[in-house]
Design an enzyme around this catalytic site. Structure first.
Site, PDB file in Angstrom:
ATOM      1  N   GLY A  46       0.839  -1.197   0.000  1.00 26.45           N
ATOM      2  CA  GLY A  46       0.000   0.000   0.000  1.00 26.45           C
ATOM      3  C   GLY A  46       0.865   1.234   0.000  1.00 26.45           C
ATOM      4  O   GLY A  46       1.994   1.212   0.503  1.00 26.45           O
ATOM      5  N   GLN A  51       3.107  10.035   0.999  1.00 27.30           N
ATOM      6  CA  GLN A  51       4.385   9.333   1.213  1.00 27.30           C
ATOM      7  C   GLN A  51       5.405   9.637   0.114  1.00 27.30           C
ATOM      8  O   GLN A  51       6.591   9.365   0.279  1.00 27.30           O
ATOM      9  CB  GLN A  51       4.157   7.816   1.296  1.00 27.30           C
ATOM     10  CG  GLN A  51       3.382   7.401   2.527  1.00 27.30           C
ATOM     11  CD  GLN A  51       3.218   5.903   2.591  1.00 27.30           C
ATOM     12  OE1 GLN A  51       2.296   5.340   2.018  1.00 27.30           O
ATOM     13  NE2 GLN A  51       4.132   5.231   3.281  1.00 27.30           N
ATOM     14  N   CYS A  94       5.301   0.041   7.438  1.00 23.49           N
ATOM     15  CA  CYS A  94       4.986   1.209   6.625  1.00 23.49           C
ATOM     16  C   CYS A  94       6.238   1.590   5.837  1.00 23.49           C
ATOM     17  O   CYS A  94       7.329   1.607   6.399  1.00 23.49           O
ATOM     18  CB  CYS A  94       4.561   2.365   7.536  1.00 23.49           C
ATOM     19  SG  CYS A  94       4.149   3.863   6.636  1.00 23.49           S
ATOM     20  N   LEU A  95       6.062   1.888   4.557  1.00 22.07           N
ATOM     21  CA  LEU A  95       7.221   2.245   3.723  1.00 22.07           C
ATOM     22  C   LEU A  95       7.873   3.544   4.195  1.00 22.07           C
ATOM     23  O   LEU A  95       9.018   3.810   3.860  1.00 22.07           O
ATOM     24  CB  LEU A  95       6.798   2.352   2.256  1.00 22.07           C
ATOM     25  CG  LEU A  95       6.342   1.027   1.613  1.00 22.07           C
ATOM     26  CD1 LEU A  95       5.838   1.272   0.192  1.00 22.07           C
ATOM     27  CD2 LEU A  95       7.466   0.005   1.593  1.00 22.07           C
ATOM     28  N   HIS A 136      -5.160   1.767   7.018  1.00 16.79           N
ATOM     29  CA  HIS A 136      -3.791   2.280   7.177  1.00 16.79           C
ATOM     30  C   HIS A 136      -3.533   3.403   6.164  1.00 16.79           C
ATOM     31  O   HIS A 136      -2.982   4.452   6.517  1.00 16.79           O
ATOM     32  CB  HIS A 136      -2.812   1.112   6.982  1.00 16.79           C
ATOM     33  CG  HIS A 136      -1.355   1.477   7.020  1.00 16.79           C
ATOM     34  ND1 HIS A 136      -0.467   0.948   7.927  1.00 16.79           N
ATOM     35  CD2 HIS A 136      -0.614   2.315   6.233  1.00 16.79           C
ATOM     36  CE1 HIS A 136       0.745   1.454   7.709  1.00 16.79           C
ATOM     37  NE2 HIS A 136       0.686   2.284   6.686  1.00 16.79           N
ATOM     38  N   GLU A 137      -3.935   3.183   4.909  1.00 17.62           N
ATOM     39  CA  GLU A 137      -3.647   4.181   3.859  1.00 17.62           C
ATOM     40  C   GLU A 137      -4.523   5.428   4.009  1.00 17.62           C
ATOM     41  O   GLU A 137      -4.048   6.540   3.794  1.00 17.62           O
ATOM     42  CB  GLU A 137      -3.814   3.557   2.466  1.00 17.62           C
ATOM     43  CG  GLU A 137      -2.895   2.376   2.170  1.00 17.62           C
ATOM     44  CD  GLU A 137      -1.426   2.604   2.480  1.00 17.62           C
ATOM     45  OE1 GLU A 137      -0.950   3.747   2.357  1.00 17.62           O
ATOM     46  OE2 GLU A 137      -0.751   1.632   2.870  1.00 17.62           O
ATOM     47  N   HIS A 140      -3.057   7.757   6.381  1.00 19.80           N
ATOM     48  CA  HIS A 140      -1.984   8.588   5.819  1.00 19.80           C
ATOM     49  C   HIS A 140      -2.534   9.911   5.273  1.00 19.80           C
ATOM     50  O   HIS A 140      -1.869  10.945   5.358  1.00 19.80           O
ATOM     51  CB  HIS A 140      -1.274   7.865   4.669  1.00 19.80           C
ATOM     52  CG  HIS A 140      -0.134   6.991   5.098  1.00 19.80           C
ATOM     53  ND1 HIS A 140       0.980   7.484   5.741  1.00 19.80           N
ATOM     54  CD2 HIS A 140       0.076   5.654   4.960  1.00 19.80           C
ATOM     55  CE1 HIS A 140       1.822   6.464   5.975  1.00 19.80           C
ATOM     56  NE2 HIS A 140       1.295   5.353   5.531  1.00 19.80           N
TER      57      HIS A 140
HETATM   58 ZN    ZN Z   1       2.121   3.458   5.687  1.00 21.28          ZN
END
Ligand code: ZN
Length: 171
Positions: A46, A51, A94-95, A136-137, A140
């Site tokens: 995701g 991000q 998380c990236l 989660h996304e 963000h």
């Molecule tokens: Zn994330």
């Protein structure tokens, strides 16, 4: 194909609220393509536009198992309209917080409305991993990170670690 750099904490825009997309135009379509390229390259399941430093309400996901066919899913202006009372625990990463994983408890089901990359409106009920990833996304887009759900002690420790890494990289 364009892979864009993924921002890590403590980059301030990861804590900001993204703006709704007004029109699903070529710019947004290119953004979505780049987001998929960036997510698959990472690799991750995701990615949200903030991000990569783009403050638009756009998320991409692919919660398919590695051995299954890819299942790319893009959502523009996603809005969670319902959450189940029943919860599910998943070890999240998380990236933007590389190589850090913690158990997070979230509603097992959610309903989300969104526009796809062609501007079509959808309403979808998500369960399992997809439900976790959507939540989660969408977080963000509101400047919220999964570490906000863990203990304060653990959160402060991981933020401190990444602040140190950022400081070292700037030197
Ligand atoms: Zn994330």
């Amino acid at each position: 194909m364009a892979i864009r750099p993924i921002l890590h904490i403590p980059t301030p825009c990861l804590r900001e609220v993204a703006a709704p997309v007004v029109e699903v135009n070529d710019e947004i379509k290119t953004l979505i393509k780049d987001m998929f390229d960036t997510m698959y390259d990472a690799p991750g399941i995701g990615l949200a536009a903030p991000q990569i430093g783009v403050m638009h309400r756009v998320i991409v996901m692919d919660p398919a198992d590695e051995e299954d066919e890819p299942a790319p899913l893009a959502m523009i202006n996603p809005k969670i309209t319902w959450l189940s009372e029943e919860l599910r625990v998943h070890q999240e990463g998380c990236l933007s917080i590389p190589e850090y994983y913690e158990d997070v408890e979230r509603p097992v089901l959610c309903k989300v409305t969104y526009l796809d990359e062609n501007g079509e409106y959808h309403e979808r009920e998500c369960d399992g991993l997809l439900s976790t990833v959507v939540q989660h996304e969408v977080d963000h887009l509101n400047g919220r990170l999964f570490i906000d759900y863990i203990s304060r002690l653990k959160r402060e420790r991981v933020i401190k670690k990444f602040k140190k890494i950022a400081k070292r990289a700037a030197e």
